[in-house]
Design a protein around this motif. Structure first.
Motif, mmCIF file in Angstrom:
data_model
loop_
_atom_site.group_PDB
_atom_site.id
_atom_site.type_symbol
_atom_site.label_atom_id
_atom_site.label_comp_id
_atom_site.label_asym_id
_atom_site.label_seq_id
_atom_site.Cartn_x
_atom_site.Cartn_y
_atom_site.Cartn_z
ATOM 1 N N SER A 16 42.966 -77.337 -52.056
ATOM 2 C CA SER A 16 42.823 -78.786 -52.213
ATOM 3 C C SER A 16 43.661 -79.601 -51.250
ATOM 4 O O SER A 16 43.588 -80.826 -51.260
ATOM 5 N N LEU A 17 44.471 -78.950 -50.410
ATOM 6 C CA LEU A 17 45.369 -79.684 -49.523
ATOM 7 C C LEU A 17 45.015 -79.430 -48.062
ATOM 8 O O LEU A 17 44.751 -78.290 -47.670
ATOM 9 N N ILE A 18 45.020 -80.479 -47.271
ATOM 10 C CA ILE A 18 44.866 -80.349 -45.824
ATOM 11 C C ILE A 18 46.242 -80.535 -45.196
ATOM 12 O O ILE A 18 46.925 -81.530 -45.448
ATOM 13 N N VAL A 19 46.664 -79.573 -44.393
ATOM 14 C CA VAL A 19 47.960 -79.667 -43.728
ATOM 15 C C VAL A 19 47.775 -79.462 -42.231
ATOM 16 O O VAL A 19 46.797 -78.868 -41.777
ATOM 17 N N GLU A 20 48.733 -79.961 -41.480
ATOM 18 C CA GLU A 20 48.723 -79.800 -40.027
ATOM 19 C C GLU A 20 49.797 -78.785 -39.628
ATOM 20 O O GLU A 20 50.886 -78.760 -40.216
ATOM 21 N N VAL A 21 49.474 -77.951 -38.676
ATOM 22 C CA VAL A 21 50.462 -77.020 -38.133
ATOM 23 C C VAL A 21 51.363 -77.816 -37.189
ATOM 24 O O VAL A 21 50.991 -78.123 -36.056
ATOM 25 N N LYS A 22 52.524 -78.185 -37.682
ATOM 26 C CA LYS A 22 53.437 -79.022 -36.899
ATOM 27 C C LYS A 22 54.201 -78.215 -35.852
ATOM 28 O O LYS A 22 54.590 -78.744 -34.815
ATOM 29 N N ALA A 23 54.443 -76.958 -36.143
ATOM 30 C CA ALA A 23 55.167 -76.114 -35.193
ATOM 31 C C ALA A 23 54.815 -74.663 -35.445
ATOM 32 O O ALA A 23 54.483 -74.275 -36.564
ATOM 33 N N ARG A 24 54.881 -73.895 -34.382
ATOM 34 C CA ARG A 24 54.665 -72.451 -34.457
ATOM 35 C C ARG A 24 55.710 -71.771 -33.575
ATOM 36 O O ARG A 24 55.954 -72.201 -32.448
ATOM 37 N N HIS A 25 56.343 -70.734 -34.114
ATOM 38 C CA HIS A 25 57.379 -70.023 -33.357
ATOM 39 C C HIS A 25 57.163 -68.521 -33.480
ATOM 40 O O HIS A 25 56.723 -68.024 -34.523
#
Length: 322
Positions: free
Chosen positions: A7-16
């Motif tokens: 039910s939630l849309i999230v953005e990938v703010k960072a990837r390491h």
């Protein structure tokens, strides 16, 4: 069509690249709104791509509301989830996820033992952060194949609880290995043990704990993969739907979930390995052949629910509450 739990849309703010073969993904609301709260040990379901949903433990501090942090081990032998996360998911991408769930919660204890194997550090790191914040008595034992494969090592070494952590590396033959018998030798009435990692590591901890006299309700596990089983002796059986009376044969080479889906009966599934409990279904009659790692021994013995994604039947028929 995605399951309603996502039910939630999230953005990938960072990837390491956190360690060799391990990437971390920082997820946040695209509009900067607070995310639903979670507790130490929680995980989220992530739709990696259409039709592929996987569970990942949250490894940031449980008081944070601005982000979720997950760590993903690239497993070339996986069914596509971890490889897709590594190869296809980049900063700026939007992902569909569930609200946090917790089947591995911390319990009040005089002393807590955290034992991590490899990527199993993810839920235990969140637990360590929480225990340190509440000034609880605990120790973390973290095993990995090598230093380059040990995720979050620098974060742990600079943390407020660094003096409570013990590291063990398989390739460091000069250093002592984790001695489970010594660690768990004396069962403690007010203590709790949490273990997460590869199945072999978890099984070694649990079997040692039980041999040393630890009660089952003080030993807590979180599996990332299903149990190893053989299908050589599998036969066919029948599943009957209580609401309609419809009956279907489940052959040896198909799961109950697959047969029901082929006949237009939808059950929500996620891991398809008997780990997450998403597909848990009530059994009204018959005896399941439990092959999951989600239910405990008492729940298996009750035989009133099972995981149709992987479990089968010992009886000729199972009547399902569908």
């Amino acid at each position: 069509m995605s399951p309603p739990s996502l039910s939630l849309i999230v953005e990938v703010k960072a990837r390491h690249e956190e360690a060799l073969g391990i990437a971390t993904f920082e997820l946040a609301d695209p509009h900067g709104r607070p995310l639903p709260p979670f507790s130490a040990g929680a995980h989220i379901d992530v739709q990696v791509k259409e039709g592929v949903i996987r569970q990942y433990s949250l490894c940031n501090h449980s008081e944070e509301r601005d982000r979720y942090l997950i760590g993903v081990l690239r497993d070339e032998a996986s069914r596509g989830g971890s490889v897709a996360m590594h190869d296809e998911v980049q900063e700026g991408d939007l992902l569909l996820i569930s609200a946090p769930k917790n089947h591995f919660p911390l319990k009040p204890a005089k002393r807590t033992y955290l034992l991590a194997g490899g990527i199993g550090i993810t839920p235990l790191l969140c637990m360590a952060e929480r225990l340190a914040r509440t000034e609880a008595d605990f120790e973390l034992h973290y095993c990995a194949r090598s230093a380059e494969r040990m995720a979050f090592r620098d974060r742990i070494k600079t943390s407020s609880f660094a003096n409570r952590v013990h590291f063990y590396l398989d390739d460091d033959t000069a250093a002592p290995a984790l001695d489970l018998e010594k660690l768990l030798n004396e069962p403690e009435a007010d203590s709790q043990v949490y273990v997460c990692g590869p199945s072999g590591f978890i099984n070694a901890v649990i079997s040692t704990g039980k041999q040393c006299g630890w009660p089952a309700d003080q030993l807590h596990t979180e599996y990332f993969a299903g149990a190893e089983t053989t299908s050589e002796d599998d036969g066919s059986f029948e599943v009957r739907i209580a609401s309609s009376g419809a009956a279907f044969t489940v052959p040896a080479d198909k799961t109950v979930y697959q047969v029901l889906a082929e006949n237009g009966i939808d059950i929500m599934v996620s891991c398809e390995q008997g780990v997450c409990g998403t597909c848990l279904t009530r059994v009204l009659e018959g005896e399941p052949d439990h092959r999951d790692l989600y239910l405990d021994d008492d729940e298996h013995a009750a035989n009133d629910q099972f995981t149709p994604c992987c479990s089968r039947a010992k009886s000729k028929t199972l009547v399902l509450d569908l």
